[in-house]
Write an enzyme that holds these catalytic residues in place. Structure first.
Site, short mmCIF file in Angstrom:
data_model
loop_
_atom_site.label_atom_id
_atom_site.label_comp_id
_atom_site.label_asym_id
_atom_site.label_seq_id
_atom_site.Cartn_x
_atom_site.Cartn_y
_atom_site.Cartn_z
N ARG A 123 5.04 43.91 54.49
CA ARG A 123 6.28 44.63 54.76
C ARG A 123 6.16 46.11 54.47
O ARG A 123 7.12 46.85 54.63
CB ARG A 123 7.33 44.05 53.85
CG ARG A 123 8.60 43.68 54.53
CD ARG A 123 9.35 42.86 53.50
NE ARG A 123 10.69 42.67 53.87
CZ ARG A 123 11.19 41.52 54.30
NH1 ARG A 123 10.43 40.47 54.44
NH2 ARG A 123 12.45 41.43 54.57
N ARG A 177 23.29 33.65 51.77
CA ARG A 177 22.47 34.50 50.89
C ARG A 177 23.29 35.71 50.41
O ARG A 177 24.04 36.30 51.19
CB ARG A 177 21.23 34.98 51.67
CG ARG A 177 20.16 33.93 51.74
CD ARG A 177 19.01 34.25 52.67
NE ARG A 177 18.59 35.62 52.76
CZ ARG A 177 17.63 36.06 53.58
NH1 ARG A 177 16.99 35.20 54.36
NH2 ARG A 177 17.31 37.33 53.63
N ARG A 236 19.39 46.84 54.61
CA ARG A 236 18.09 46.20 54.86
C ARG A 236 17.46 46.76 56.14
O ARG A 236 16.24 46.92 56.22
CB ARG A 236 18.28 44.68 54.97
CG ARG A 236 18.40 44.02 53.60
CD ARG A 236 19.08 42.66 53.65
NE ARG A 236 18.40 41.68 54.47
CZ ARG A 236 18.96 40.54 54.88
NH1 ARG A 236 20.22 40.26 54.54
NH2 ARG A 236 18.29 39.69 55.61
N LYS A 242 12.38 35.18 62.24
CA LYS A 242 11.08 34.89 61.62
C LYS A 242 11.07 33.50 60.98
O LYS A 242 10.13 32.72 61.17
CB LYS A 242 10.74 35.95 60.55
CG LYS A 242 10.72 37.38 61.07
CD LYS A 242 10.34 38.37 59.99
CE LYS A 242 11.33 38.51 58.84
NZ LYS A 242 12.64 39.07 59.24
N ARG A 246 24.75 33.17 59.45
CA ARG A 246 23.68 32.27 58.99
C ARG A 246 24.09 31.53 57.71
O ARG A 246 24.70 32.08 56.82
CB ARG A 246 22.41 33.06 58.68
CG ARG A 246 21.34 32.19 58.00
CD ARG A 246 20.02 32.89 57.81
NE ARG A 246 20.17 34.16 57.14
CZ ARG A 246 19.25 35.10 57.13
NH1 ARG A 246 18.13 34.92 57.78
NH2 ARG A 246 19.45 36.22 56.49
P1 AP5 Z 1 16.30 33.72 60.77
O1 AP5 Z 1 15.25 32.88 61.42
O2 AP5 Z 1 16.80 33.30 59.44
O3 AP5 Z 1 15.82 35.27 60.75
P2 AP5 Z 1 14.79 36.02 59.83
O4 AP5 Z 1 14.01 36.93 60.70
O5 AP5 Z 1 14.02 35.05 59.00
O6 AP5 Z 1 15.80 36.89 58.97
P3 AP5 Z 1 15.82 37.21 57.42
O7 AP5 Z 1 17.19 37.71 57.11
O8 AP5 Z 1 15.31 36.04 56.61
O9 AP5 Z 1 14.81 38.38 57.33
P4 AP5 Z 1 14.62 39.39 56.20
O10 AP5 Z 1 13.32 39.97 56.53
O11 AP5 Z 1 15.75 40.33 56.06
O12 AP5 Z 1 14.70 38.48 54.86
P5 AP5 Z 1 13.57 37.82 53.92
O13 AP5 Z 1 14.06 36.55 53.41
O14 AP5 Z 1 12.24 37.88 54.56
O15 AP5 Z 1 17.53 33.83 61.80
C1 AP5 Z 1 18.69 34.56 61.46
C2 AP5 Z 1 19.95 33.90 62.10
O16 AP5 Z 1 19.84 33.99 63.51
C3 AP5 Z 1 20.09 32.40 61.77
O17 AP5 Z 1 21.45 32.10 61.66
C4 AP5 Z 1 19.47 31.70 62.98
O18 AP5 Z 1 20.02 30.44 63.20
C5 AP5 Z 1 19.81 32.68 64.10
N1 AP5 Z 1 18.79 32.73 65.16
C6 AP5 Z 1 17.44 32.69 65.00
N2 AP5 Z 1 16.82 32.80 66.21
C7 AP5 Z 1 17.82 32.90 67.14
C8 AP5 Z 1 17.83 33.06 68.56
N3 AP5 Z 1 16.68 33.12 69.27
N4 AP5 Z 1 19.03 33.17 69.18
C9 AP5 Z 1 20.20 33.11 68.46
N5 AP5 Z 1 20.26 32.96 67.12
C10 AP5 Z 1 19.08 32.86 66.46
O19 AP5 Z 1 13.57 38.89 52.71
C11 AP5 Z 1 14.69 39.01 51.89
C12 AP5 Z 1 14.43 40.04 50.82
O20 AP5 Z 1 13.34 39.63 49.99
C13 AP5 Z 1 14.03 41.44 51.32
O21 AP5 Z 1 15.15 42.23 51.66
C14 AP5 Z 1 13.29 41.95 50.09
O22 AP5 Z 1 14.19 42.35 49.09
C15 AP5 Z 1 12.54 40.73 49.60
N6 AP5 Z 1 11.21 40.60 50.22
C16 AP5 Z 1 10.82 39.64 51.09
N7 AP5 Z 1 9.55 39.80 51.45
C17 AP5 Z 1 9.12 40.91 50.79
C18 AP5 Z 1 7.90 41.61 50.76
N8 AP5 Z 1 6.84 41.21 51.52
N9 AP5 Z 1 7.80 42.70 49.97
C19 AP5 Z 1 8.85 43.12 49.22
N10 AP5 Z 1 10.05 42.51 49.20
C20 AP5 Z 1 10.19 41.41 49.98
MG MG Z 2 13.86 34.66 56.92
#
Ligand code: AP5
Ligand code: MG
Length: 207
Positions: free
Chosen positions: A81, A151, A162, A8, A120
């Site tokens: 979410r 992280r 998660r 994402k 990552r």
């Molecule tokens: P990356 O692009 O970083 O993936 P991502 O989908 O953004 O993964 P996240 O871990 O950020 O998602 P998440 O939903 O768990 O965390 P968030 O920060 O939103 O890519 C991941 C890795 O893969 C990287 O190393 C990249 O280089 C690699 N990669 C990417 N594409 C690739 C490809 N095509 N091929 C190979 N490699 C690839 O949320 C974190 C926390 O915040 C949540 O757990 C929660 O506690 C809180 N939170 C966030 N939003 C909310 C909400 N709306 N409501 C309540 N709590 C929330």
């Molecule tokens: Mg992310």
């Protein structure tokens, strides 16, 4: 939308550049609050570092202020979410005279999630997301020279939790949008460039 590690953040950054959008990652917004050292940030850290979701009301109130601050098109990353957040987003967009145009789900097989996330690193300064290979020194951002960090919620154990939270809380959001005519799924286990190409081809009609 997409599970942890689906790509994402990686794809949102590319879309922001190509279409001059404002990228709002709710995870990044929460991590910025933690970095500010505020009391609210400390409370948030206790929740997200365990891999749980912050309460819907808190998330929505933080988000509304950011949405109001821009006239640009917006890409939401990691929001909504929960079904309650999806309902609140619809109400907010209506109030602000805006519209959700597309809901893109990046679909990644779960077998790939742990290895992607534990490899990552992210830059503290510019936010660049990197994939590191084991044994390769990685402490400086190749884009801006900033410090790279892992992280706290990126351990294998937290990632598994998660994913459970994703199943129970977030997957129902897919059903919420599936019959809206705006929902599309993209295969996430392709190169980042091919995933981007697929998303762009879907978005062309709303660009
Ligand atoms: P990356 O692009 O970083 O993936 P991502 O989908 O953004 O993964 P996240 O871990 O950020 O998602 P998440 O939903 O768990 O965390 P968030 O920060 O939103 O890519 C991941 C890795 O893969 C990287 O190393 C990249 O280089 C690699 N990669 C990417 N594409 C690739 C490809 N095509 N091929 C190979 N490699 C690839 O949320 C974190 C926390 O915040 C949540 O757990 C929660 O506690 C809180 N939170 C966030 N939003 C909310 C909400 N709306 N409501 C309540 N709590 C929330
Ligand atoms: Mg992310």
């Amino acid at each position: 939308m997409g599970c942890p590690g689906a790509g994402k953040g990686t794809q949102s950054a590319k879309l922001q550049d190509k279409f001059h959008l404002k990228h709002i990652s709710t995870g990044d917004v929460l991590r910025a609050e933690i970095a500010s050292g505020s009391a609210l940030g400390q409370e948030i850290a206790g929740i997200i570092n365990k891999g749980n979701l912050v309460p819907d009301e808190l998330m929505i109130s933080i988000l509304e202020n950011i949405v109001k601050s821009t006239d640009k098109g917006i890409i939401f990353d990691g929001f909504p979410r929960t079904v309650a957040q999806a309902e609140a987003l619809d109400a907010m967009m209506k109030r602000l005279g805006r519209e959700i145009t597309e809901v893109v789900m990046i679909d990644l097989p779960e077998s790939e999630v742990v290895s992607r996330i534990t490899s990552r690193r992210q830059c503290r300064k510019c936010g660049e997301i990197l994939h590191v290979t084991p044994g390769t020194p990685a402490n400086k951002c190749p884009v801006c020279g900033g410090e790279l960090y892992t992280r706290p919620d990126d351990t294998a154990e937290r990632v598994k939790h998660r994913l459970e939270v994703y199943h129970t809380e977030t997957l129902p959001v897919k059903s919420y949008y599936q019959n809206s005519g705006k929902y599309v799924e993209i295969k996430g286990n392709q190169t980042p460039e091919k995933v981007f190409e697929d998303i762009v081809s879907v978005l062309k009609k709303v660009k």
